[in-house]
Design a protein around this motif. Structure first.
Motif, mmCIF file in Angstrom:
data_model
loop_
_atom_site.group_PDB
_atom_site.id
_atom_site.type_symbol
_atom_site.label_atom_id
_atom_site.label_comp_id
_atom_site.label_asym_id
_atom_site.label_seq_id
_atom_site.Cartn_x
_atom_site.Cartn_y
_atom_site.Cartn_z
ATOM 1 N N SER A 1 10.674 34.638 -12.285
ATOM 2 C CA SER A 1 10.959 33.344 -11.676
ATOM 3 C C SER A 1 10.870 33.440 -10.156
ATOM 4 O O SER A 1 10.907 34.534 -9.574
ATOM 5 C CB SER A 1 12.363 32.861 -12.067
ATOM 6 N N VAL A 2 10.784 32.277 -9.513
ATOM 7 C CA VAL A 2 10.808 32.241 -8.050
ATOM 8 C C VAL A 2 12.127 32.817 -7.550
ATOM 9 O O VAL A 2 12.170 33.519 -6.532
ATOM 10 C CB VAL A 2 10.600 30.792 -7.547
ATOM 11 N N ASN A 3 13.212 32.533 -8.264
ATOM 12 C CA ASN A 3 14.522 33.038 -7.839
ATOM 13 C C ASN A 3 14.575 34.566 -7.847
ATOM 14 O O ASN A 3 15.260 35.173 -7.019
ATOM 15 C CB ASN A 3 15.616 32.473 -8.743
ATOM 16 N N ASP A 4 13.857 35.204 -8.783
ATOM 17 C CA ASP A 4 13.792 36.664 -8.802
ATOM 18 C C ASP A 4 13.168 37.195 -7.504
ATOM 19 O O ASP A 4 13.658 38.170 -6.920
ATOM 20 C CB ASP A 4 12.986 37.156 -10.004
ATOM 21 N N PHE A 5 12.087 36.530 -7.066
ATOM 22 C CA PHE A 5 11.454 36.907 -5.796
ATOM 23 C C PHE A 5 12.421 36.715 -4.629
ATOM 24 O O PHE A 5 12.470 37.533 -3.702
ATOM 25 C CB PHE A 5 10.196 36.062 -5.555
ATOM 26 N N ILE A 6 13.187 35.617 -4.666
ATOM 27 C CA ILE A 6 14.112 35.318 -3.566
ATOM 28 C C ILE A 6 15.185 36.393 -3.463
ATOM 29 O O ILE A 6 15.504 36.865 -2.371
ATOM 30 C CB ILE A 6 14.737 33.924 -3.769
ATOM 31 N N VAL A 7 15.753 36.797 -4.598
ATOM 32 C CA VAL A 7 16.782 37.849 -4.583
ATOM 33 C C VAL A 7 16.201 39.152 -4.034
ATOM 34 O O VAL A 7 16.840 39.842 -3.226
ATOM 35 C CB VAL A 7 17.355 38.059 -6.001
ATOM 36 N N LYS A 8 14.991 39.478 -4.446
ATOM 37 C CA LYS A 8 14.343 40.691 -3.948
ATOM 38 C C LYS A 8 14.081 40.589 -2.449
ATOM 39 O O LYS A 8 14.295 41.559 -1.705
ATOM 40 C CB LYS A 8 13.026 40.914 -4.701
ATOM 41 N N ALA A 9 13.644 39.420 -1.990
ATOM 42 C CA ALA A 9 13.365 39.221 -0.563
ATOM 43 C C ALA A 9 14.645 39.281 0.264
ATOM 44 O O ALA A 9 14.655 39.806 1.381
ATOM 45 C CB ALA A 9 12.651 37.894 -0.345
ATOM 46 N N VAL A 10 15.747 38.735 -0.252
ATOM 47 C CA VAL A 10 17.038 38.808 0.439
ATOM 48 C C VAL A 10 17.443 40.269 0.615
ATOM 49 O O VAL A 10 17.873 40.689 1.699
ATOM 50 C CB VAL A 10 18.126 38.035 -0.336
#
Length: 436
Positions: free
Chosen positions: A266-275
């Protein structure tokens, strides 16, 4: 030697908890590590394991009862013990008790005659029979659940000690109430009055012409959320920074990964990784404020806000910077599912260093989130939308996601927060850099 079992502090700063059910009966043996009871906090139901071998000699707090942290809930006998002065055990623990029975009384008789008189463990076995006294005896949890469901305790049969109404009785009544109401109405005709237990009664002011309403009692979880967020907003000096993130490369990479892989990212998975990657790049942002010192964390433990039926909970992805995208995805799915079923352990939703709150899936363009104490920052994520942008002097259309960073100004200054937000934006707009 027999010893008291006390209500543990299952959740940090909790003052009380509710015993859902005992996994052993009085007189049954138990080994260290086996589940002794299920205990409900404001966010989850936790299995409480015995810390030593023995026999459950006496239960001092009945199932369904709310008990203060540290109050006695049971007595664990050693195997083979037959004479136990429970009154002396309680007195040694500083709990006021009734005078002990005569010398020579057996362990079971002493246990029956003795009970804690603290607020948290209040004589579950000494209540008079409900039918004989005319009073309605119910556990605090049962009363709260009945209020939430609009059910009358007077219509229930208690299955607890001496007819006490406990949680399972309310849940059984809730399942039976709709069918009972429908059957009664059909049998009596259209003029029949439905049972009171099925319909919440509006207040008198509603009957006098104002808008009708029904008061829904606050759950323990909702009260905790209200208290913590009120304290956060009132005591933490928030400031806010926003950024627009170009999502075209990330969406293309996500589509490629999902087309080739067996697990959907999901996009949220990418966001957590980017954070997590941004926190590694700007480690001075991975901090929290304490009165004694600025606490700097060694790894990025990312709390992910999850909406449940009872309210918001934030399970934690530990060391997100050291995990692959697929591992983060699996963990978030598992944590979110168990959060919604109330099955998270306290260590799974406590202790994160940074929070992500994503409302983009609901079409929210942008919002500002309240910091989750004791953390120093939270990232509010909006929806990815098509927007006009200027590229090399030419007007074009791009996929853009707006994020807003809420920061505790006691722990982090504006320039440092801006540096972190720029690092996050780079990771999102060049997603491969966060994965390498």
């Amino acid at each position: 030697m027999a010893k008291l079992i006390k209500m543990p502090e299952i959740a940090a700063n909790a003052t009380s908890a509710v015993i859902v059910q005992w996994s052993r009966k009085e007189g049954e043996a138990i080994k260290a590590g086996e589940c002794l009871a299920e205990i409900e906090t404001d966010k989850a139901v936790i299995e409480y394991d015995a810390d030593s071998n023995g026999v459950l000699g006496k239960i001092l707090a009945a199932a369904g009862q709310e008990v203060e942290v540290g109050a006695p809930i049971a007595v664990l006998f050693e195997e083979g013990e037959t004479q136990v002065d429970i009154a002396a055990l309680l007195a040694a623990a500083g709990v006021a008790v009734e005078p002990p029975p005569a010398a020579g009384t057996t362990a079971s008789a002493i246990a029956t005659a003795t009970a804690a008189t603290t607020t948290g463990a209040a004589e579950p076995e000494r209540e008079p029979d409900a039918a004989a006294s005319g009073r309605i005896f119910a556990s605090p949890l049962a009363r709260r659940l009945a209020q939430e469901r609009g059910l009358a305790l007077a219509g229930m049969t208690g299955s607890g000690p001496h007819g006490r109404i406990v949680r399972r009785d309310v849940e059984a009544a809730a399942q039976a109430a709709p069918a009972t109401a429908a059957d009664a109405t059909a049998a009596a005709g259209s003029d029949a009055t439905p049972p009171a237990i099925a319909i919440p009664i509006p207040s008198a002011s509603a009957a006098q012409g104002s808008a009708a309403f029904t008061d829904i009692p606050h759950s323990g979880m909702r009260r905790t959320i209200a208290r913590r967020l009120s304290e956060s907003k009132a005591s933490i000096p928030h400031f806010y920074l926003s950024a627009d993130c170009r999502m075209d490369r990330l969406l293309a990479l996500r589509a490629e990964i999902n087309a080739a892989g067996t697990r959907k990212i999901s996009v949220n998975d990418f966001i957590v990784k980017a954070v997590a990657a941004a926190l590694q790049s700007v480690p001075d942002m991975n901090v929290s404020w304490t009165e004694a010192a600025l606490r700097k964390y060694q790894q990025a433990d990312i709390s992910v806000a999850v909406s449940t039926e009872g309210g918001l909970i934030t399970p934690v992805v530990r060391n997100a910077g050291g995990k692959t995208l697929s591992a983060i995805s699996r963990e978030i799915v598992d944590l979110a599912a168990r959060a919604r079923s109330g099955a998270l352990a306290p260590n799974e939703y406590q202790g994160g260093s940074f929070t992500v709150s994503n409302l983009g899936m609901f079409g929210v363009r942008e919002f500002s989130a309240i910091i989750n104490p004791p953390q120093a920052a939270i990232l509010a994520v909006g929806a990815t939308l098509s927007q006009p942008v200027v590229v090399d002097g030419q007007l074009a259309v791009a996929q853009v996601m707006k994020v807003t960073l809420s920061v505790d100004h006691r722990a982090v200054d504006g320039a440092l927060a801006a540096q972190w937000l720029a690092a996050f934006q780079r990771c999102i707009e060049n997603p491969l850099s966060a994965l390498i």
